[in-house]
Design an enzyme around this catalytic site. Structure first.
Site, PDB file in Angstrom:
ATOM      1  N   LYS A   9       5.529 104.130  36.503  1.00  0.00           N
ATOM      2  CA  LYS A   9       5.065 103.611  35.216  1.00  0.00           C
ATOM      3  C   LYS A   9       6.187 103.671  34.191  1.00  0.00           C
ATOM      4  CE  LYS A   9       1.943 105.959  32.772  1.00  0.00           C
ATOM      5  NZ  LYS A   9       0.671 106.414  32.166  1.00  0.00           N
ATOM      6  N   SER A  25       7.704  85.887  35.546  1.00  0.00           N
ATOM      7  CA  SER A  25       8.124  87.227  35.937  1.00  0.00           C
ATOM      8  C   SER A  25       8.296  88.094  34.702  1.00  0.00           C
ATOM      9  CB  SER A  25       9.458  87.171  36.676  1.00  0.00           C
ATOM     10  OG  SER A  25      10.433  86.625  35.814  1.00  0.00           O
ATOM     11  N   THR A  57       2.413  90.389  37.560  1.00  0.00           N
ATOM     12  CA  THR A  57       3.582  89.550  37.794  1.00  0.00           C
ATOM     13  C   THR A  57       4.530  90.313  38.713  1.00  0.00           C
ATOM     14  OG1 THR A  57       5.242  88.144  36.710  1.00  0.00           O
ATOM     15  CG2 THR A  57       4.854  90.318  35.723  1.00  0.00           C
ATOM     16  N   TYR A  58       5.740  89.802  38.870  1.00  0.00           N
ATOM     17  CA  TYR A  58       6.738  90.490  39.691  1.00  0.00           C
ATOM     18  C   TYR A  58       7.979  90.757  38.846  1.00  0.00           C
ATOM     19  CZ  TYR A  58       8.876  85.883  40.050  1.00  0.00           C
ATOM     20  OH  TYR A  58       9.445  84.681  39.755  1.00  0.00           O
ATOM     21  N   GLY A  73       7.862  82.721  31.834  1.00  0.00           N
ATOM     22  CA  GLY A  73       6.786  81.869  32.319  1.00  0.00           C
ATOM     23  C   GLY A  73       5.502  82.094  31.539  1.00  0.00           C
ATOM     24  N   ALA A  74       4.384  81.915  32.214  1.00  0.00           N
ATOM     25  CA  ALA A  74       3.078  82.030  31.556  1.00  0.00           C
ATOM     26  C   ALA A  74       2.876  83.393  30.893  1.00  0.00           C
ATOM     27  CB  ALA A  74       1.967  81.764  32.564  1.00  0.00           C
ATOM     28  N   ALA A  75       3.457  84.439  31.451  1.00  0.00           N
ATOM     29  CA  ALA A  75       3.317  85.781  30.868  1.00  0.00           C
ATOM     30  C   ALA A  75       3.864  85.841  29.444  1.00  0.00           C
ATOM     31  CB  ALA A  75       4.023  86.811  31.744  1.00  0.00           C
TER      32      ALA A  75
END
Length: 114
Positions: A9, A25, A57-58, A73-75
């Site tokens: 974390k 990502s 995501t990655y 991207g979308a994130a």
């Protein structure tokens, strides 16, 4: 039986940038990745502390020492620069796993390791 356990974390990271029109990502400073035990390409759950958005995501390896946390991207639509996020990676195991946590200040400097 396999269970899903928290493995790593990064707590209270600050989003430093966004690239909407990029392959999706999260880009994390390589040093922070290593200290938290997160690998490039690994799936992570990201929780935005400011707005309660959660997304999977990655990870893409960012420049070592940059202290950058960039959403791509979308994130990029789910957080703003300056938002605080929690980035978590999980693992499958038959027995409980001791997780690794790093806690960051608002400049993405490590202030505590657990």
């Amino acid at each position: 039986m396999l269970n899903i356990y928290l493995k790593s974390k990064i707590h209270m990271a600050t989003v430093t940038g966004k690239k909407l029109f990029y392959e999706g990502s999260i880009e994390i400073d390589e040093e922070l990745m290593e200290r938290a035990g997160i690998s490039e390409g690994e799936m992570v759950l990201v929780v935005n502390v400011n707005n309660a958005e959660r997304f999977v995501t990655y990870v893409i390896k960012g420049k070592r020492g940059s202290r950058e946390i960039n959403l791509n991207g979308a994130a990029a639509r789910l957080a703003e620069e300056g938002d605080r996020v929690i980035i978590m990676a999980f693992t499958l195991s038959e027995t409980p796993v001791k997780s690794k946590t790093i806690i960051l200040n608002d400049k993405n400097e490590i202030v505590q390791e657990k």
